[in-house]
Design a protein around this motif. Structure first.
Motif, PDB file in Angstrom:
ATOM      1  N   PHE A  56       0.829  -1.198   0.000  1.00 50.08           N
ATOM      2  CA  PHE A  56       0.000   0.000   0.000  1.00 50.08           C
ATOM      3  C   PHE A  56       0.868   1.254   0.000  1.00 50.08           C
ATOM      4  CE2 PHE A  56      -2.361   3.246   2.444  1.00 50.08           C
ATOM      5  CZ  PHE A  56      -3.428   3.435   1.563  1.00 50.08           C
ATOM      6  N   THR A  57       1.919   1.260   0.811  1.00 51.46           N
ATOM      7  CA  THR A  57       2.818   2.408   0.882  1.00 51.46           C
ATOM      8  C   THR A  57       3.547   2.613  -0.440  1.00 51.46           C
ATOM      9  OG1 THR A  57       3.119   2.007   3.236  1.00 51.46           O
ATOM     10  CG2 THR A  57       4.730   3.430   2.161  1.00 51.46           C
ATOM     11  N   MET A  58       4.011   1.526  -1.035  1.00 47.60           N
ATOM     12  CA  MET A  58       4.703   1.641  -2.321  1.00 47.60           C
ATOM     13  C   MET A  58       3.753   2.134  -3.405  1.00 47.60           C
ATOM     14  SD  MET A  58       7.875   1.107  -2.186  1.00 47.60           S
ATOM     15  CE  MET A  58       7.987   1.818  -0.574  1.00 47.60           C
ATOM     16  N   GLY A  59       2.512   1.657  -3.384  1.00 49.01           N
ATOM     17  CA  GLY A  59       1.516   2.115  -4.368  1.00 49.01           C
ATOM     18  C   GLY A  59       1.251   3.603  -4.233  1.00 49.01           C
ATOM     19  N   LEU A  60       1.074   4.061  -2.987  1.00 47.00           N
ATOM     20  CA  LEU A  60       0.871   5.501  -2.774  1.00 47.00           C
ATOM     21  C   LEU A  60       2.075   6.314  -3.228  1.00 47.00           C
ATOM     22  CD1 LEU A  60      -0.877   5.784   0.711  1.00 47.00           C
ATOM     23  CD2 LEU A  60      -1.809   6.359  -1.513  1.00 47.00           C
ATOM     24  N   THR A  61       3.264   5.787  -3.001  1.00 43.71           N
ATOM     25  CA  THR A  61       4.481   6.496  -3.408  1.00 43.71           C
ATOM     26  C   THR A  61       4.554   6.616  -4.926  1.00 43.71           C
ATOM     27  OG1 THR A  61       5.617   5.664  -1.457  1.00 43.71           O
ATOM     28  CG2 THR A  61       6.995   6.470  -3.255  1.00 43.71           C
ATOM     29  N   VAL A  62       4.272   5.524  -5.619  1.00 43.51           N
ATOM     30  CA  VAL A  62       4.323   5.541  -7.089  1.00 43.51           C
ATOM     31  C   VAL A  62       3.254   6.470  -7.652  1.00 43.51           C
ATOM     32  CG1 VAL A  62       3.956   4.124  -9.142  1.00 43.51           C
ATOM     33  CG2 VAL A  62       5.425   3.289  -7.304  1.00 43.51           C
ATOM     34  N   LEU A  63       2.026   6.364  -7.132  1.00 45.83           N
ATOM     35  CA  LEU A  63       0.955   7.237  -7.619  1.00 45.83           C
ATOM     36  C   LEU A  63       1.257   8.704  -7.306  1.00 45.83           C
ATOM     37  CD1 LEU A  63      -2.217   5.174  -6.677  1.00 45.83           C
ATOM     38  CD2 LEU A  63      -1.304   5.610  -8.950  1.00 45.83           C
ATOM     39  N   GLY A  64       1.756   8.991  -6.123  1.00 44.41           N
ATOM     40  CA  GLY A  64       2.096  10.372  -5.769  1.00 44.41           C
ATOM     41  C   GLY A  64       3.213  10.925  -6.629  1.00 44.41           C
ATOM     42  N   SER A  65       4.218  10.116  -6.898  1.00 49.03           N
ATOM     43  CA  SER A  65       5.323  10.569  -7.752  1.00 49.03           C
ATOM     44  C   SER A  65       4.837  10.829  -9.177  1.00 49.03           C
ATOM     45  CB  SER A  65       6.439   9.532  -7.771  1.00 49.03           C
ATOM     46  OG  SER A  65       6.955   9.352  -6.481  1.00 49.03           O
ATOM     47  N   GLY A  66       3.987   9.935  -9.668  1.00 52.42           N
ATOM     48  CA  GLY A  66       3.426  10.132 -11.010  1.00 52.42           C
ATOM     49  C   GLY A  66       2.596  11.401 -11.090  1.00 52.42           C
ATOM     50  N   TYR A  67       1.817  11.673 -10.063  1.00 57.33           N
ATOM     51  CA  TYR A  67       0.996  12.889 -10.054  1.00 57.33           C
ATOM     52  C   TYR A  67       1.873  14.134 -10.011  1.00 57.33           C
ATOM     53  CZ  TYR A  67      -2.634  16.205  -8.806  1.00 57.33           C
ATOM     54  OH  TYR A  67      -3.476  17.281  -8.795  1.00 57.33           O
ATOM     55  N   VAL A  68       2.956  14.095  -9.242  1.00 58.10           N
ATOM     56  CA  VAL A  68       3.859  15.243  -9.178  1.00 58.10           C
ATOM     57  C   VAL A  68       4.494  15.501 -10.538  1.00 58.10           C
ATOM     58  CG1 VAL A  68       6.071  16.019  -8.230  1.00 58.10           C
ATOM     59  CG2 VAL A  68       4.323  15.098  -6.715  1.00 58.10           C
ATOM     60  N   VAL A  69       4.929  14.450 -11.220  1.00 57.30           N
ATOM     61  CA  VAL A  69       5.519  14.614 -12.554  1.00 57.30           C
ATOM     62  C   VAL A  69       4.475  15.169 -13.523  1.00 57.30           C
ATOM     63  CG1 VAL A  69       6.474  13.341 -14.522  1.00 57.30           C
ATOM     64  CG2 VAL A  69       7.303  12.878 -12.213  1.00 57.30           C
ATOM     65  N   TYR A  70       3.248  14.665 -13.444  1.00 58.13           N
ATOM     66  CA  TYR A  70       2.167  15.160 -14.305  1.00 58.13           C
ATOM     67  C   TYR A  70       1.942  16.658 -14.087  1.00 58.13           C
ATOM     68  CZ  TYR A  70      -2.645  16.168 -15.668  1.00 58.13           C
ATOM     69  OH  TYR A  70      -3.765  16.746 -16.196  1.00 58.13           O
ATOM     70  N   GLU A  71       1.858  17.083 -12.838  1.00 54.70           N
ATOM     71  CA  GLU A  71       1.642  18.496 -12.534  1.00 54.70           C
ATOM     72  C   GLU A  71       2.815  19.355 -12.994  1.00 54.70           C
ATOM     73  OE1 GLU A  71      -0.949  20.246 -11.335  1.00 54.70           O
ATOM     74  OE2 GLU A  71      -2.165  18.426 -11.376  1.00 54.70           O
ATOM     75  N   LEU A  72       4.041  18.871 -12.816  1.00 57.26           N
ATOM     76  CA  LEU A  72       5.201  19.640 -13.267  1.00 57.26           C
ATOM     77  C   LEU A  72       5.192  19.818 -14.776  1.00 57.26           C
ATOM     78  CD1 LEU A  72       8.049  18.236 -10.996  1.00 57.26           C
ATOM     79  CD2 LEU A  72       7.095  20.543 -10.967  1.00 57.26           C
ATOM     80  N   VAL A  73       4.859  18.757 -15.492  1.00 57.25           N
ATOM     81  CA  VAL A  73       4.788  18.855 -16.957  1.00 57.25           C
ATOM     82  C   VAL A  73       3.657  19.807 -17.368  1.00 57.25           C
ATOM     83  CG1 VAL A  73       4.261  17.555 -19.069  1.00 57.25           C
ATOM     84  CG2 VAL A  73       5.873  16.632 -17.400  1.00 57.25           C
ATOM     85  N   LYS A  74       2.526  19.742 -16.685  1.00 56.99           N
ATOM     86  CA  LYS A  74       1.388  20.612 -16.991  1.00 56.99           C
ATOM     87  C   LYS A  74       1.762  22.077 -16.760  1.00 56.99           C
ATOM     88  CE  LYS A  74      -2.356  20.825 -14.400  1.00 56.99           C
ATOM     89  NZ  LYS A  74      -3.614  20.442 -13.713  1.00 56.99           N
ATOM     90  N   TRP A  75       2.513  22.365 -15.680  1.00 51.25           N
ATOM     91  CA  TRP A  75       2.914  23.735 -15.391  1.00 51.25           C
ATOM     92  C   TRP A  75       4.022  24.204 -16.355  1.00 51.25           C
ATOM     93  CZ3 TRP A  75       3.519  23.093  -9.412  1.00 51.25           C
ATOM     94  CH2 TRP A  75       2.248  23.052  -8.825  1.00 51.25           C
ATOM     95  N   ALA A  76       4.860  23.299 -16.775  1.00 51.50           N
ATOM     96  CA  ALA A  76       5.983  23.672 -17.660  1.00 51.50           C
ATOM     97  C   ALA A  76       5.517  23.938 -19.079  1.00 51.50           C
ATOM     98  CB  ALA A  76       7.044  22.577 -17.666  1.00 51.50           C
TER      99      ALA A  76
END
Length: 81
Positions: A56-76
């Motif tokens: 569960f912790t690893m899943g949250l980490t992967v999903l959170g990291s993916g969301y952060v990358v998505y937001e950074l690309v969207k802002w860039a």
């Protein structure tokens, strides 16, 4: 009235008294299990619950990291108007 209060006190004394039950000390068995050299990481030796928490912790980490990358690309790369 006093009879009810005394009865309640007697029940409370019995309920919260620790002398009625003797629990076996399970620390030595747990120490033995956690100190075995079986190639399993220490954070997974607790059984199924440890495995589920780890996944569960690893899943949250992967999903959170993916969301952060998505937001950074969207802002860039803002949308062109």
């Amino acid at each position: 009235m006093n009879r009810q209060i005394f009865a309640l006190q007697r029940v409370a004394r019995r309920t919260f008294s620790s002398s009625g039950r003797r629990l076996e000390n399970q620390v030595p068995q747990k120490q033995k299990r956690f100190q075995e050299d079986d190639g399993m990481p220490i954070h997974l030796k607790g059984g199924v619950s440890d495995t589920l928490l780890y996944r569960f912790t690893m899943g949250l980490t992967v999903l959170g990291s993916g969301y952060v990358v998505y937001e950074l690309v969207k802002w860039a790369c803002p949308k062109k108007a």
